[in-house]
Enzyme design. Sequence first.
Site, PDB file in Angstrom:
ATOM      1  N   THR A  12      39.035  62.164  69.214  1.00  0.00           N
ATOM      2  CA  THR A  12      38.652  60.746  69.209  1.00  0.00           C
ATOM      3  C   THR A  12      37.205  60.536  68.758  1.00  0.00           C
ATOM      4  OG1 THR A  12      38.082  61.037  71.524  1.00  0.00           O
ATOM      5  CG2 THR A  12      40.250  60.100  71.067  1.00  0.00           C
ATOM      6  N   SER A  41      40.284  59.476  77.195  1.00  0.00           N
ATOM      7  CA  SER A  41      41.118  59.034  76.062  1.00  0.00           C
ATOM      8  C   SER A  41      42.568  59.477  76.178  1.00  0.00           C
ATOM      9  CB  SER A  41      40.591  59.613  74.747  1.00  0.00           C
ATOM     10  OG  SER A  41      39.225  59.579  74.683  1.00  0.00           O
ATOM     11  N   CYS A 130      24.836  70.607  60.695  1.00  0.00           N
ATOM     12  CA  CYS A 130      24.987  69.794  59.477  1.00  0.00           C
ATOM     13  C   CYS A 130      23.816  69.958  58.505  1.00  0.00           C
ATOM     14  CB  CYS A 130      25.147  68.325  59.855  1.00  0.00           C
ATOM     15  SG  CYS A 130      23.996  67.781  61.117  1.00  0.00           S
ATOM     16  N   LYS A 214      17.366  75.534  64.931  1.00  0.00           N
ATOM     17  CA  LYS A 214      18.724  75.844  64.434  1.00  0.00           C
ATOM     18  C   LYS A 214      18.639  76.095  62.939  1.00  0.00           C
ATOM     19  CE  LYS A 214      21.194  72.679  67.506  1.00  0.00           C
ATOM     20  NZ  LYS A 214      21.732  71.306  67.520  1.00  0.00           N
ATOM     21  N   HIS A 243      22.723  62.826  55.390  1.00  0.00           N
ATOM     22  CA  HIS A 243      21.411  63.440  55.637  1.00  0.00           C
ATOM     23  C   HIS A 243      20.712  63.719  54.301  1.00  0.00           C
ATOM     24  CE1 HIS A 243      22.429  63.790  59.734  1.00  0.00           C
ATOM     25  NE2 HIS A 243      22.505  65.099  59.885  1.00  0.00           N
TER      26      HIS A 243
HETATM   27  P1  A2P Z   1      36.475  61.183  74.557  1.00  0.00           P
HETATM   28  O1  A2P Z   1      36.612  60.195  73.425  1.00  0.00           O
HETATM   29  O2  A2P Z   1      37.666  61.228  75.437  1.00  0.00           O
HETATM   30  O3  A2P Z   1      35.173  61.070  75.291  1.00  0.00           O
HETATM   31  P2  A2P Z   1      31.333  62.062  69.627  1.00  0.00           P
HETATM   32  O4  A2P Z   1      30.359  63.202  69.560  1.00  0.00           O
HETATM   33  O5  A2P Z   1      31.584  61.436  68.306  1.00  0.00           O
HETATM   34  O6  A2P Z   1      30.958  61.073  70.664  1.00  0.00           O
HETATM   35  O7  A2P Z   1      32.749  62.720  70.081  1.00  0.00           O
HETATM   36  C1  A2P Z   1      32.887  63.627  71.136  1.00  0.00           C
HETATM   37  C2  A2P Z   1      34.352  64.038  71.256  1.00  0.00           C
HETATM   38  O8  A2P Z   1      34.434  65.064  72.263  1.00  0.00           O
HETATM   39  C3  A2P Z   1      35.273  62.931  71.722  1.00  0.00           C
HETATM   40  O9  A2P Z   1      36.544  63.097  71.142  1.00  0.00           O
HETATM   41  C4  A2P Z   1      35.321  63.166  73.223  1.00  0.00           C
HETATM   42  O10 A2P Z   1      36.478  62.649  73.849  1.00  0.00           O
HETATM   43  C5  A2P Z   1      35.381  64.657  73.246  1.00  0.00           C
HETATM   44  N1  A2P Z   1      35.005  65.197  74.553  1.00  0.00           N
HETATM   45  C6  A2P Z   1      33.883  64.966  75.253  1.00  0.00           C
HETATM   46  N2  A2P Z   1      33.908  65.635  76.443  1.00  0.00           N
HETATM   47  C7  A2P Z   1      35.082  66.299  76.475  1.00  0.00           C
HETATM   48  C8  A2P Z   1      35.720  67.167  77.422  1.00  0.00           C
HETATM   49  N3  A2P Z   1      35.133  67.493  78.575  1.00  0.00           N
HETATM   50  N4  A2P Z   1      36.949  67.655  77.116  1.00  0.00           N
HETATM   51  C9  A2P Z   1      37.544  67.332  75.960  1.00  0.00           C
HETATM   52  N5  A2P Z   1      37.002  66.515  75.029  1.00  0.00           N
HETATM   53  C10 A2P Z   1      35.788  66.018  75.279  1.00  0.00           C
END
Ligand code: A2P
Length: 337
Positions: A12, A41, A130, A214, A243
Amino acid sequence: MKQINLAIVGATGMVGRTFLKILEERNLPIKNLYLFASSRSAGNTITFKDHEYTVEELTETSFDRGIDIALFSAGGSTSKKFAPIAASKGCVVVDNSSAWRMVEDIPLVVPEVNPEDIFRHNGIIANPNCSTIQAMVVLKPLHDLFKIKRVVYSTYQAVSGAGVAGWRDLEEGMKAHVNNEEFVPEKFQHPIAFNCLPHIDVFMDNGYTKEEMKMVHETRKILHETDLPITATCVRVPVFNGHSEAINLEFEKPFDLKELKEALINAPGVVVEDEVGKAIYPLVETASGRDETFVGRIRRDESVKNGVNLWVVADNIRKGAATNTIQIAEKLIEEMK
Ligand code: A2P
């Protein structure tokens, strides 16, 4: 080609959604697709190739179903915990976080640069940062020809690299600014709208940010040059996506500028845009949405013996993250029987 079972962890998120777009564009041979995110989600649906998929909460049993490859982009702590679990079930993880990049026996790969490293994996392959990826495709052909002696990176990085919350800080911050309203940023330490922040990731004991270090460490690992002198200043700028980097290189060998440009024109994944008389040079506006890395403003550094200055621009969510990860997955699939 083998049809594979593929999982996306962080489906997501900003990069996760781009994974889906690119998987569709490049038509990877997917038999079953599994989408994972946090409990927040779980139950949401996402459409991929006209099918609706339900997002599942990532748990310790998520990989108990014959998943061949998992693309992770859900942050470092999720990768640290779940990538080894996935690997122990026979799944190959291509991880977009920084959790595994500098672990010695974990390959760190840009497919145009060090594809041979992919197959040294033990279940986890790391995707570089990146800002490192876009520099690598440009540095590699020049290193092969003229042997790089020193690198100075100065970056101008978009908010999309800080995920959905970073994007919102710029969008909402801009609206608040023009409406003369107060805005408290969620992701960044200061307002990013109409501002530049010389602060990406956390500060380290040496005064550099983790993002800067990094770039130093990952460049050395990918080029297999453990002692290459490199320094970096990384700056977040009010750009939504793409970037830009000013890169100064010093070479061991003398070089001919025409030959150097020719090498870049012929480099895989690189597009030279360098006609200053017509105001043609790389811009985030045109690089955003593309998979190539763009280079221009190619000019001799007249302050040193064998130096050059370059302006390098790429889509940080595509080549800087999702595209590079999927290129690695494609190489893995090619080798699967
Ligand atoms: P969620 O949408 O349920 O929070 P971004 O860096 O663009 O914000 O996206 C981070 C992604 O990592 C999202 O899909 C988020 O899901 C997911 N995420 C964050 N924490 C976890 C977790 N503990 N387990 C699985 N997915 C995670």
